[in-house]
Design a protein around this motif. Structure first.
Motif, PDB file in Angstrom:
ATOM      1  N   ASP A  72      16.755 -11.987  28.776  1.00 49.07           N
ATOM      2  CA  ASP A  72      16.643 -11.900  30.234  1.00 49.07           C
ATOM      3  C   ASP A  72      17.819 -11.100  30.810  1.00 49.07           C
ATOM      4  OD1 ASP A  72      14.353 -13.451  30.195  1.00 49.07           O
ATOM      5  OD2 ASP A  72      15.511 -15.320  30.310  1.00 49.07           O
ATOM      6  N   PRO A  73      17.602 -10.402  31.928  1.00 50.98           N
ATOM      7  CA  PRO A  73      18.705  -9.666  32.557  1.00 50.98           C
ATOM      8  C   PRO A  73      19.856 -10.604  32.925  1.00 50.98           C
ATOM      9  CG  PRO A  73      16.600  -9.077  33.551  1.00 50.98           C
ATOM     10  CD  PRO A  73      16.340 -10.230  32.635  1.00 50.98           C
ATOM     11  N   GLY A  74      21.058 -10.152  32.710  1.00 52.18           N
ATOM     12  CA  GLY A  74      22.243 -10.931  33.028  1.00 52.18           C
ATOM     13  C   GLY A  74      22.763 -11.750  31.863  1.00 52.18           C
ATOM     14  N   LYS A  75      21.965 -11.935  30.835  1.00 52.27           N
ATOM     15  CA  LYS A  75      22.416 -12.686  29.663  1.00 52.27           C
ATOM     16  C   LYS A  75      22.997 -11.706  28.643  1.00 52.27           C
ATOM     17  CE  LYS A  75      19.441 -16.678  30.048  1.00 52.27           C
ATOM     18  NZ  LYS A  75      18.485 -17.537  29.348  1.00 52.27           N
ATOM     19  N   PRO A  76      23.970 -12.160  27.857  1.00 53.91           N
ATOM     20  CA  PRO A  76      24.579 -11.255  26.877  1.00 53.91           C
ATOM     21  C   PRO A  76      23.612 -10.899  25.750  1.00 53.91           C
ATOM     22  CG  PRO A  76      25.472 -13.464  26.655  1.00 53.91           C
ATOM     23  CD  PRO A  76      24.592 -13.471  27.861  1.00 53.91           C
ATOM     24  N   LYS A  77      23.718  -9.658  25.269  1.00 53.32           N
ATOM     25  CA  LYS A  77      22.882  -9.175  24.169  1.00 53.32           C
ATOM     26  C   LYS A  77      23.742  -9.021  22.918  1.00 53.32           C
ATOM     27  CE  LYS A  77      20.225  -5.659  24.921  1.00 53.32           C
ATOM     28  NZ  LYS A  77      19.612  -4.412  25.380  1.00 53.32           N
ATOM     29  N   ASN A  78      23.110  -9.183  21.775  1.00 58.35           N
ATOM     30  CA  ASN A  78      23.788  -8.923  20.509  1.00 58.35           C
ATOM     31  C   ASN A  78      23.860  -7.430  20.268  1.00 58.35           C
ATOM     32  OD1 ASN A  78      24.160 -11.614  19.861  1.00 58.35           O
ATOM     33  ND2 ASN A  78      22.197 -11.761  18.811  1.00 58.35           N
TER      34      ASN A  78
END
Length: 133
Positions: free
Chosen positions: A80-86
């Motif tokens: 989801d937008p705003g959550k950190p990505k790997n």
């Protein structure tokens, strides 16, 4: 889990069959074979080389390897937008079977995906093709 049982059964059968050839050295340990493979696993791609393995030679230029596969997994997270990505590229260590015929390598790797808050940890199977130098 059934795939891991099948893979371990194949490893056991290879070790048992090596006992039948008394004086011939058909099964031996190997640290590096010069094989590079690219393939698909867990909705992403991977690139690896064969690491420490048991090598079963059944013809002059053909062999079967069972062992560790140091890999780079290429997979983009869908969050989801705003959550950190790997990171898009992740180092990983797999385990699997590699068949080599002359210079062509076919691989069936298994990679472990760690447990997260959304999913349980599981072994994921893949398939790949590569080249032996």
């Amino acid at each position: 889990m059934d795939q891991m049982k099948k893979l371990l059964t194949v490893c056991l059968l290879l070790m048992i069959s090596s006992q039948m050839y008394g004086q011939e050295k058909i099964v031996k340990g190997s640290l590096f074979e010069g094989i590079v493979v690219a393939g698909y696993a867990d909705h992403g791609a991977y690139i690896n080389c064969t690491g420490p393995a048991l090598k079963y030679t059944f013809a002059p230029k053909s062999c079967l390897l069972v062992g560790l596969l140091p890999s780079l997994k290429l997979k983009e997270d869908k969050v989801d937008p705003g959550k950190p990505k790997n990171s898009w590229i992740t180092p990983s260590l797999g385990f699997g079977l590699t068949a080599v015929f002359r210079h062509i390598a076919i691989q069936l790797p298994a990679f472990y995906t760690a447990k997260t808050s959304a999913a349980d940890g599981k072994w994921r199977l893949g398939v790949g093709m590569g080249y032996k130098f």
